[in-house]
Design a protein around this motif. Sequence first.
Motif, short mmCIF file in Angstrom:
data_model
loop_
_atom_site.label_atom_id
_atom_site.label_comp_id
_atom_site.label_asym_id
_atom_site.label_seq_id
_atom_site.Cartn_x
_atom_site.Cartn_y
_atom_site.Cartn_z
N ALA A 55 -7.56 1.63 -10.90
CA ALA A 55 -7.72 0.90 -9.64
C ALA A 55 -8.78 -0.19 -9.78
CB ALA A 55 -8.11 1.87 -8.52
N ALA A 80 -7.50 -2.80 -7.06
CA ALA A 80 -6.79 -2.12 -5.97
C ALA A 80 -7.66 -1.02 -5.39
CB ALA A 80 -5.49 -1.53 -6.49
N SER A 81 -7.36 -0.63 -4.14
CA SER A 81 -8.09 0.47 -3.53
C SER A 81 -7.37 1.78 -3.81
CB SER A 81 -8.17 0.29 -2.01
OG SER A 81 -8.93 -0.85 -1.71
N VAL A 104 -8.17 0.21 4.07
CA VAL A 104 -7.48 -0.62 3.07
C VAL A 104 -7.10 -1.97 3.70
CG1 VAL A 104 -5.34 -0.87 1.75
CG2 VAL A 104 -6.64 1.27 1.63
N HIS A 136 -2.49 -1.01 -3.39
CA HIS A 136 -3.42 0.01 -2.92
C HIS A 136 -2.73 1.34 -2.79
CE1 HIS A 136 -5.86 -3.44 -2.15
NE2 HIS A 136 -5.00 -3.92 -1.26
N CYS A 185 0.85 -1.19 0.00
CA CYS A 185 0.00 0.00 0.00
C CYS A 185 0.89 1.25 0.00
CB CYS A 185 -0.88 -0.02 1.25
SG CYS A 185 -1.84 1.49 1.51
#
Lengths: 440, 440
Positions: free
Chosen positions: B121, B126-127, B319, B101, B76
């Motif tokens: 995303a 993905a965040s 997340v 993320h 992340c």
Amino acid sequence: MTRPLRVGIAGLGTVGASVIRILERQNEVVAQRGGRPVQVMAISARDKTKDRGFDLSRFSWFDSPVELARSAEVDCVVELVGGADGTALETVQTALSLGKHVVTANKALLAKHGLMLARLAEEKGASLAFEASVAGGIPIIKTLREALPANRISRLYGILNGTCNYILSRMELEGLTFAECLKDAQRLGYAEADPTFDVEGFDTAHKLAILTSLAFGTEIDADAIYVEGISSITPLDLAMAKELGFRIKLLGVAERTKTGIEQRVHPTMVPRTSSIAQVMGVTNAVTIDADAVRELTLIGPGAGGDATASAVVADIADVATGAALPFFGRSIELLERAPRAPMQRHEGGYYIRLTVHDRPGVAAGVATRMAEADISLESILQKRSEIAATQDPHGRSGAPVSLVLITYAATEASIRSALEKISGDGLIAEPPQVIRIERE
Amino acid sequence: MTRPLRVGIAGLGTVGASVIRILERQNEVVAQRGGRPVQVMAISARDKTKDRGFDLSRFSWFDSPVELARSAEVDCVVELVGGADGTALETVQTALSLGKHVVTANKALLAKHGLMLARLAEEKGASLAFEASVAGGIPIIKTLREALPANRISRLYGILNGTCNYILSRMELEGLTFAECLKDAQRLGYAEADPTFDVEGFDTAHKLAILTSLAFGTEIDADAIYVEGISSITPLDLAMAKELGFRIKLLGVAERTKTGIEQRVHPTMVPRTSSIAQVMGVTNAVTIDADAVRELTLIGPGAGGDATASAVVADIADVATGAALPFFGRSIELLERAPRAPMQRHEGGYYIRLTVHDRPGVAAGVATRMAEADISLESILQKRSEIAATQDPHGRSGAPVSLVLITYAATEASIRSALEKISGDGLIAEPPQVIRIERE
């Protein structure tokens, strides 16, 4: 999309009916938010024949909410029955025991049985969601549980009862008495026929108990709350508040102190320029003091069918995603059992209005007793002028007059002890009015 | 607990450093909230040698944020580099392309490339979280995306730039000019050396673009925003506002109108008793008008290392749970492309301050032109008295005087056309001051 979340609604008052209407109207948005469709399958209410403005025949009908909770066609029970025990409790217990999710607006139930129900939900892997139980449409539960992991919260306070705020607002704006405003509030449907629960602060206490536990990660401890209502507030207090730069609000306050978690509900002097002082009428507000965000205030509707239903529907969508959090945002095992800070050890500023005999040496006598108790005075106000004369029956010359003291931070114990002595000295003609001050 | 979320932080200014400190201090709470530990693995900043008050050697160092985004030990990426393009964009694109993320506080980036990045995303699963990009520590993104599925939002407005609100607050409270307050704001670090981006409304516009898209489920459309800053506001306008029961705030407003979505940033007269009017200094606030909750207002810190870091850490925890929502709370495919409502068709009340020649018939001439354009006047105020005399260089008798008009709802086009004619008639000595009114 996966299979729908099948909802059963127990209780079809204004909130329940609104939930059904909103789930229809916002169908697609809720499905987007929840990651799957939400479908109302079953309903339960006291009176099947009442016209609620929509077709009941689309739903399975249950005379008993508990039977609805047992129904195999329901994954998520929305409990809008109300009451701390009885049917509401049985309905929620039944649903959770069967591993079904519960969404509830029932603060009395949670204040009393929240810990036990949270444990049950945790054991069964079910969600117990309750955004609607505190401050109606304000997303305060979500904010406390999800938005502030970076923060250590030091204090939380709020206007959590619309009835009280409506009454205090009208008393102030129109110079009316408590009794007059209460009557009007009852006529307008803002207050119950028996208003005790609202005006004596118990409703606020239930809500505060829930917020406290989320803010501090502690077990719900409603019995620890010091509770005082607004029925003793007079137009004179409101006028004095204005003169001194305050406004009077019934606040629920939870604070981390040296001695433990302090929880209290009482009429409170708040600075007139604070965000919370601007909140008038039936509106609710909550302010959070925390180390990273400093001060965060949320203001919105505290009651009403649609506003409460808005919170219920948000919870339903969270349940649908499967991401609804455990009740306290953490496992029960990790809850603190924080020591209760007793009210006697509360420390803060005080507004004290004394009705004193109008003779020489009285103010000096009062001030001496305060000094003996180590209480410093920020201001003393003796009034026989406009306010006292027009609004206080004792304002006429020769008769008792009002002496108002604003103290710097002092303990509740010292204030009480000083007042007892002042009373023993025969200086006052009526029991003193004491209103705590809450600074930003 | 499952394996930790491994975080890389790109950019170690006040926010980045605060994120690291908070993740350390709130370690356990964040892990509870996120369902697993969060661990900072890697960092990147311009200057490795600068003393940031903590030991950098615990983290892998990357000279390039893009390399950090590529690192196999990072799940992340927290992007705190800043800027709409260049390194920030490349870093975020790199991370998302690899399915990592991203948490960002970068409103300029999102206002310009948000749609493209959200699509990326979504494709990669993905965040892309961005609570910190708007209104610092106020959880407005979470509120809009998660708390209001029951609502159709009709309008959203907010104080989104602390610099402007600080300047307007001081101008009002101390009767200072814009230039004086700006200088002070720069001295105190509330304004940049080149303040254009803040005071001319562009920063507010970036944030508004993001909020609009979430409120209405529409594609980000920053180019559609009408933008006007606060540099033309005078002490006289603030004094007149006070006299008329208003306060002046730089608002970002997004509204669903008959012609489409209206987005505008401009100095605004708001009722002095409104919640938003109470928000002074660098504090931010957002009010949402929606059908179920009616009115919801959030007030809190709009900037500052810890407050912004609070939002970043909340995003990181979201997340970590795996429950972070898609950027817009729904799939890109489901975004509306709502028509832009042009500013000329904006309808609302107006404050118009004209500097007119002090001779007979001028007020009548102005009023006639207004009537011809179908504009109804709520009040006309001609002032040569205290305010004008002390604060307006033209307040002396014989010289031009101020004529202030408050209109009922009128269109921008009709106002502009009437003012053009008034100007053509030779009635005014200076360009008119026009400030839009926003009612609750």
